[in-house]
Design a protein around this motif. Structure first.
Motif, PDB file in Angstrom:
ATOM      1  N   ARG A   2      -7.409  -2.882   4.132  1.00 57.87           N
ATOM      2  CA  ARG A   2      -7.455  -1.463   4.216  1.00 57.87           C
ATOM      3  C   ARG A   2      -7.308  -0.523   3.196  1.00 57.87           C
ATOM      4  O   ARG A   2      -7.743   0.386   2.463  1.00 57.87           O
ATOM      5  CB  ARG A   2      -7.109  -0.778   5.527  1.00 57.87           C
ATOM      6  CG  ARG A   2      -7.961  -1.236   6.805  1.00 57.87           C
ATOM      7  CD  ARG A   2      -7.580  -0.781   8.032  1.00 57.87           C
ATOM      8  NE  ARG A   2      -7.626   0.690   8.349  1.00 57.87           N
ATOM      9  CZ  ARG A   2      -8.550   1.221   8.576  1.00 57.87           C
ATOM     10  NH1 ARG A   2      -9.775   0.638   8.876  1.00 57.87           N
ATOM     11  NH2 ARG A   2      -8.821   2.558   9.070  1.00 57.87           N
ATOM     12  N   HIS A   3      -5.924  -0.734   2.729  1.00 55.87           N
ATOM     13  CA  HIS A   3      -5.169  -0.106   1.948  1.00 55.87           C
ATOM     14  C   HIS A   3      -5.778  -0.478   0.516  1.00 55.87           C
ATOM     15  O   HIS A   3      -6.053   0.717  -0.238  1.00 55.87           O
ATOM     16  CB  HIS A   3      -3.523  -0.532   1.623  1.00 55.87           C
ATOM     17  CG  HIS A   3      -2.895   0.372   0.649  1.00 55.87           C
ATOM     18  ND1 HIS A   3      -2.080   0.997   1.292  1.00 55.87           N
ATOM     19  CD2 HIS A   3      -2.648   0.156  -0.435  1.00 55.87           C
ATOM     20  CE1 HIS A   3      -1.378   1.748   0.026  1.00 55.87           C
ATOM     21  NE2 HIS A   3      -1.801   1.079  -1.052  1.00 55.87           N
ATOM     22  N   ALA A   5      -8.916  -1.248  -0.039  1.00 49.27           N
ATOM     23  CA  ALA A   5     -10.347  -0.499   0.025  1.00 49.27           C
ATOM     24  C   ALA A   5     -10.126   0.923  -0.210  1.00 49.27           C
ATOM     25  O   ALA A   5     -11.052   1.420  -1.075  1.00 49.27           O
ATOM     26  CB  ALA A   5     -11.057  -0.822   1.350  1.00 49.27           C
ATOM     27  N   ALA A   6      -9.225   1.609   0.360  1.00 49.23           N
ATOM     28  CA  ALA A   6      -9.126   3.059   0.208  1.00 49.23           C
ATOM     29  C   ALA A   6      -8.690   3.311  -1.324  1.00 49.23           C
ATOM     30  O   ALA A   6      -9.298   4.224  -1.962  1.00 49.23           O
ATOM     31  CB  ALA A   6      -8.042   3.747   1.161  1.00 49.23           C
ATOM     32  N   LEU A  23     -13.508   4.893   6.959  1.00 52.53           N
ATOM     33  CA  LEU A  23     -12.164   4.183   7.460  1.00 52.53           C
ATOM     34  C   LEU A  23     -12.181   4.628   9.003  1.00 52.53           C
ATOM     35  O   LEU A  23     -11.245   4.046   9.490  1.00 52.53           O
ATOM     36  CB  LEU A  23     -10.790   4.588   6.553  1.00 52.53           C
ATOM     37  CG  LEU A  23     -11.024   3.957   5.268  1.00 52.53           C
ATOM     38  CD1 LEU A  23      -9.598   4.396   4.292  1.00 52.53           C
ATOM     39  CD2 LEU A  23     -10.859   2.279   5.181  1.00 52.53           C
ATOM     40  N   THR A  31      -5.600   9.900   5.538  1.00 51.82           N
ATOM     41  CA  THR A  31      -6.131   8.831   4.742  1.00 51.82           C
ATOM     42  C   THR A  31      -5.276   8.554   3.386  1.00 51.82           C
ATOM     43  O   THR A  31      -5.106   7.630   3.108  1.00 51.82           O
ATOM     44  CB  THR A  31      -7.794   8.943   4.771  1.00 51.82           C
ATOM     45  OG1 THR A  31      -8.161   8.727   5.909  1.00 51.82           O
ATOM     46  CG2 THR A  31      -8.144   7.868   3.732  1.00 51.82           C
ATOM     47  N   TYR A  35      -2.880   5.335   2.795  1.00 51.33           N
ATOM     48  CA  TYR A  35      -3.854   4.146   2.189  1.00 51.33           C
ATOM     49  C   TYR A  35      -4.088   4.279   0.613  1.00 51.33           C
ATOM     50  O   TYR A  35      -4.807   3.394   0.084  1.00 51.33           O
ATOM     51  CB  TYR A  35      -5.087   4.045   2.992  1.00 51.33           C
ATOM     52  CG  TYR A  35      -5.027   3.571   4.335  1.00 51.33           C
ATOM     53  CD1 TYR A  35      -4.868   2.205   4.674  1.00 51.33           C
ATOM     54  CD2 TYR A  35      -5.280   4.375   5.261  1.00 51.33           C
ATOM     55  CE1 TYR A  35      -4.650   1.806   5.882  1.00 51.33           C
ATOM     56  CE2 TYR A  35      -5.088   4.014   6.620  1.00 51.33           C
ATOM     57  CZ  TYR A  35      -4.793   2.690   7.055  1.00 51.33           C
ATOM     58  OH  TYR A  35      -4.837   2.188   8.062  1.00 51.33           O
TER      59      TYR A  35
END
Length: 62
Positions: A2-3, A5-6, A23, A31, A35
């Protein structure tokens, strides 16, 4: 994941609100705070010579 991707979404210029919704977050600030991180080239881009902000003395510019 996730990190990463963000961070990649921010790097590609995807608006933070869009990224936050993808997310599943209600708060964009959360966010961004959680991230994302800066890449070296972003740090370099943010660093600039202060002389760029001021015209040389005697140039006639205000």
């Amino acid at each position: 994941m996730r990190h990463t991707a963000a961070s990649l979404m921010i790097r590609r210029g995807i608006p933070p609100k869009t990224m936050s919704e993808r997310l599943g977050h209600a708060d964009v600030a959360f966010t961004l705070r959680t991230y994302t991180h800066l890449y070296d080239d972003q740090r370099e881009e943010a660093a600039f010579d202060l002389s760029e902000l001021f015209p040389p003395a005697g140039s006639g510019a205000n």
